[in-house]
Design an enzyme around this catalytic site. Structure first.
Site, mmCIF file in Angstrom:
data_model
loop_
_atom_site.group_PDB
_atom_site.id
_atom_site.type_symbol
_atom_site.label_atom_id
_atom_site.label_comp_id
_atom_site.label_asym_id
_atom_site.label_seq_id
_atom_site.Cartn_x
_atom_site.Cartn_y
_atom_site.Cartn_z
ATOM 1 N N LYS A 56 -38.821 9.463 35.116
ATOM 2 C CA LYS A 56 -39.210 8.484 34.095
ATOM 3 C C LYS A 56 -38.972 8.969 32.664
ATOM 4 O O LYS A 56 -38.728 8.173 31.767
ATOM 5 C CB LYS A 56 -40.672 8.093 34.283
ATOM 6 C CG LYS A 56 -40.888 7.191 35.491
ATOM 7 C CD LYS A 56 -42.257 6.533 35.443
ATOM 8 C CE LYS A 56 -42.375 5.435 36.475
ATOM 9 N NZ LYS A 56 -42.539 5.984 37.844
ATOM 10 N N GLU B 162 -47.108 -0.467 29.158
ATOM 11 C CA GLU B 162 -48.172 -0.640 30.121
ATOM 12 C C GLU B 162 -47.937 0.349 31.245
ATOM 13 O O GLU B 162 -46.815 0.825 31.453
ATOM 14 C CB GLU B 162 -48.186 -2.062 30.677
ATOM 15 C CG GLU B 162 -47.174 -2.311 31.779
ATOM 16 C CD GLU B 162 -45.729 -2.326 31.300
ATOM 17 O OE1 GLU B 162 -45.515 -2.682 30.126
ATOM 18 O OE2 GLU B 162 -44.841 -1.967 32.098
ATOM 19 N N SER C 214 -37.293 11.746 43.426
ATOM 20 C CA SER C 214 -37.562 11.186 42.097
ATOM 21 C C SER C 214 -38.699 11.867 41.344
ATOM 22 O O SER C 214 -38.738 11.829 40.123
ATOM 23 C CB SER C 214 -37.849 9.684 42.212
ATOM 24 O OG SER C 214 -38.873 9.441 43.164
HETATM 25 C C1 LIG Z 1 -42.359 5.308 39.014
HETATM 26 C C2 LIG Z 1 -41.771 6.117 40.084
HETATM 27 C C3 LIG Z 1 -40.908 5.563 41.053
HETATM 28 C C4 LIG Z 1 -40.579 4.092 41.130
HETATM 29 O O1 LIG Z 1 -39.922 3.558 40.035
HETATM 30 P P1 LIG Z 1 -38.364 3.190 40.056
HETATM 31 O O2 LIG Z 1 -38.176 2.462 38.786
HETATM 32 O O3 LIG Z 1 -38.102 2.350 41.268
HETATM 33 O O4 LIG Z 1 -37.626 4.471 40.105
HETATM 34 C C5 LIG Z 1 -40.346 6.406 41.994
HETATM 35 N N1 LIG Z 1 -40.634 7.728 42.019
HETATM 36 C C6 LIG Z 1 -41.471 8.281 41.128
HETATM 37 C C7 LIG Z 1 -41.747 9.734 41.213
HETATM 38 C C8 LIG Z 1 -42.074 7.507 40.140
HETATM 39 O O5 LIG Z 1 -42.914 8.079 39.261
#
Ligand SMILES: *Cc1c(COP(=O)(O)O)cnc(C)c1O
Length: 406
Positions: free
Chosen positions: A95, A117, A386
């Site tokens: 993010k 938000e 992610s």
């Molecule tokens: C917020 C988040 C997601 C989901 O958001 P996407 O916009 O679909 O990437 C996935 N993995 C993590 C670690 C997150 O913090």
């Protein structure tokens, strides 16, 4: 649609085929146009991208590595599993790539304040971090119920200098916080940038967010060529709004590489207790939510449904418009993984590789483990990890209470 066309999207009106657009009240049309115009200018501005790349390198710690998961691969008995390590980025997830990019753009536009938000608090922490670094004021809207559930992130945001405003309306969760943030924006258009967190919302956000997350796939493509000697056969990423997935996929769209997006299967599909917009044709239908036309989980009357997932980041009723198109044209296959299977994948990665993944990422990992078992040993599967799992310790501990003796 011809292959090459995908790269040219969205079109001038912000559409990815039939999806996308700008469905907002009159007051927000002008600021969205201003944002679109500002981005059009920096798009061609080498100095902007140089500054952005320098921040990613010196502050976020990019490039994040790719890691061959040897023991996990052996346990699955098939294709080789590699991980793109967004968990190692500053603040622990992808993010921050988007938060910094948009914050830098806001500064270019002469804005002095960021608003956002947040549901689970991860996006709020990323925005508060970018605001602190770049010397911008920061207000984060959060449902009071979410604040109660996510105390550590509330504390983090406040320590980073952000004001966290509780939202007591409606269900006191994310969608109520979105409404409040949009209201704030329409009253403070002069000095404020609304920093949206996923590849969602009205044009130009889906495009902006994708462009700031593209670095994931650009790095991964070069790293795989260098370290594995060739491109992966399959890419796997979880899909909440869709930003980490589109960030990984985009650089590979012209390559002969299979792509799989993983939605939250929650408890199960039949009961409706899930957030799988593509897997449930009865509930997941084309509609409009938060300014964008896309697949939305809704009842027969078009009322937005409550979603469920063990992972807060995947727990949202709409999906980014670019994914809606990639789904329809069959370029990406979308599947789902339920709470239990995600938890099992979380545990497997912890024990076999010494990595606690975010529960969101564990959904992608679970699909990669299924695929690995079914594919030959020469195949390579690259999973977007992610984020890291520290934020999910409470949730995981509760789910595994007996076994962990907690
Ligand atoms: C917020 C988040 C997601 C989901 O958001 P996407 O916009 O679909 O990437 C996935 N993995 C993590 C670690 C997150 O913090």
């Amino acid at each position: 649609m011809r292959k090459v066309d995908i790269d040219q999207l969205p079109d001038a009106r912000g559409y990815f085929g039939p999806y996308g657009g700008r469905f907002v009240p009159e007051t927000l049309i002008a600021p969205l146009q201003e944002l679109e115009e500002a981005y059009r200018q920096v798009k061609e501005d080498g100095a902007f991208w140089e500054e952005y790349r320098a921040l990613l390198h010196d502050y976020v710690g990019r490039p994040t590595p790719v890691t061959y998961a040897r023991r996990l691969t052996e346990a699955c008995g098939g294709a080789r599993i590699w991980l793109k390590r967004e968990d190692l980025a500053h603040t622990g997830a992808h993010k921050i790539n988007n938060a910094l990019g948009q914050a830098l753009l806001a500064k270019r536009m002469g804005k002095t304040r960021l608003i956002a938000e947040t549901g689970a608090g991860q996006h709020g922490v990323a925005v508060a971090t970018a605001a602190a670094l770049l010397g911008l004021e920061c207000t984060i809207y959060m449902g009071s119920e979410d604040m109660r559930r996510q105390q550590p992130n509330v504390l983090r945001m406040r320590l980073l200098g952000a004001e966290v405003r509780p939202v007591d309306a409606g269900s006191r969760t994310l969608k109520d916080a979105i409404n409040e943030a949009l209201r704030d924006w329409s009253f403070h258009l002069q000095d404020t940038h609304y920093l949206l967190g996923s590849a969602l919302g009205p044009h130009p956000y889906p495009r902006l967010v994708r462009d700031f997350q593209r670095v994931i796939g650009e790095e991964a493509r070069a790293q795989m060529l260098e370290q594995a000697g060739r491109l992966p056969d399959v890419l796997v990423a979880c899909v909440g709004g869709g930003s980490n997935a589109i960030g990984l996929f985009h650089a590979f769209l012209q390559d002969p590489v299979e792509m799989v997006g993983v939605e939250a299967g929650g408890a199960d599909i039949a009961s409706g207790r899930h957030a799988a917009r593509f897997a449930d044709p009865q509930r997941g239908r084309v509609g409009i939510l938060h300014g964008v036309k896309t697949y939305v989980l809704q009842d027969a009357h078009g009322q937005i449904l409550n979603t469920h997932s063990i992972s807060a980041g995947l727990d949202y009723p709409a999906v980014g418009p670019e994914h809606a198109l990639l789904h329809d044209i069959g370029r990406v296959r979308y599947t789902h993984v339920g709470d239990d299977e995600a938890l099992a994948a979380f545990r497997a990665l912890a024990r076999l590789e010494g990595i606690l993944p975010a529960l969101e990422s564990a959904h992608a990992l679970a699909e990669a483990m299924r695929l690995a078992a079914a594919r030959p040993a020469e195949h390579i599967i690259l999973v977007n990890l992610s984020g890291r799992g520290d934020k999910d310790l409470d949730t995981v501990t509760q789910a595994l209470q007996e076994e962990l003796g907690a």
